[in-house]
Design a protein around this motif. Sequence first.
Motif, mmCIF file in Angstrom:
data_model
loop_
_atom_site.group_PDB
_atom_site.id
_atom_site.type_symbol
_atom_site.label_atom_id
_atom_site.label_comp_id
_atom_site.label_asym_id
_atom_site.label_seq_id
_atom_site.Cartn_x
_atom_site.Cartn_y
_atom_site.Cartn_z
ATOM 1 N N ALA A 14 43.150 42.553 31.907
ATOM 2 C CA ALA A 14 44.292 42.761 31.018
ATOM 3 C C ALA A 14 44.612 41.467 30.279
ATOM 4 O O ALA A 14 44.581 40.380 30.863
ATOM 5 C CB ALA A 14 45.499 43.237 31.814
ATOM 6 N N LYS A 87 45.199 46.302 27.477
ATOM 7 C CA LYS A 87 46.033 46.801 28.555
ATOM 8 C C LYS A 87 45.234 47.804 29.391
ATOM 9 O O LYS A 87 44.304 48.431 28.877
ATOM 10 C CB LYS A 87 47.265 47.496 27.981
ATOM 11 N N PRO A 88 45.624 47.989 30.635
ATOM 12 C CA PRO A 88 44.913 49.001 31.448
ATOM 13 C C PRO A 88 44.900 50.379 30.793
ATOM 14 O O PRO A 88 43.920 51.120 30.941
ATOM 15 C CB PRO A 88 45.715 49.002 32.749
ATOM 16 N N SER A 123 43.827 45.524 35.780
ATOM 17 C CA SER A 123 45.155 44.897 35.801
ATOM 18 C C SER A 123 45.176 43.659 36.692
ATOM 19 O O SER A 123 44.245 43.374 37.399
ATOM 20 C CB SER A 123 46.180 45.913 36.305
#
Length: 123
Positions: A14, A87-88, A123
Amino acid sequence: QVHLVESGGGLVQAGGSLRLSCAANGRAFSGYAMAWFRQASGKEREFVATISSSGAYTTYADSVKGRFTISRDSAKNTVYLQMSSLKPEDTAVYYCSYALRFPLVRTNDYDYWGQGTQVTVSS
């Protein structure tokens, strides 16, 4: 018909970046608008970004605006998707496609797809 081959996917943390490429064969590449879509596991394919045939105009999904940049190199018959601040929730298989009109943002507006490239954001 234009044949499409996506590449550049992978595993990234991330906040990291990736650049996807979509190579197209076919002399008509410069006449088409190009687009990126993505499909997360268990979800429908969704629009990410599109670029006009000239490269002068772009449209983005709200979820990626300010983080992703679509571009094209007509000399190389290639469209790119530069992805930053990942982002995840960006984890998905990413597909490219083409259309005669711009901007088209619905999956059903596109008829031909590449095989896709997997992007996984941890993440």
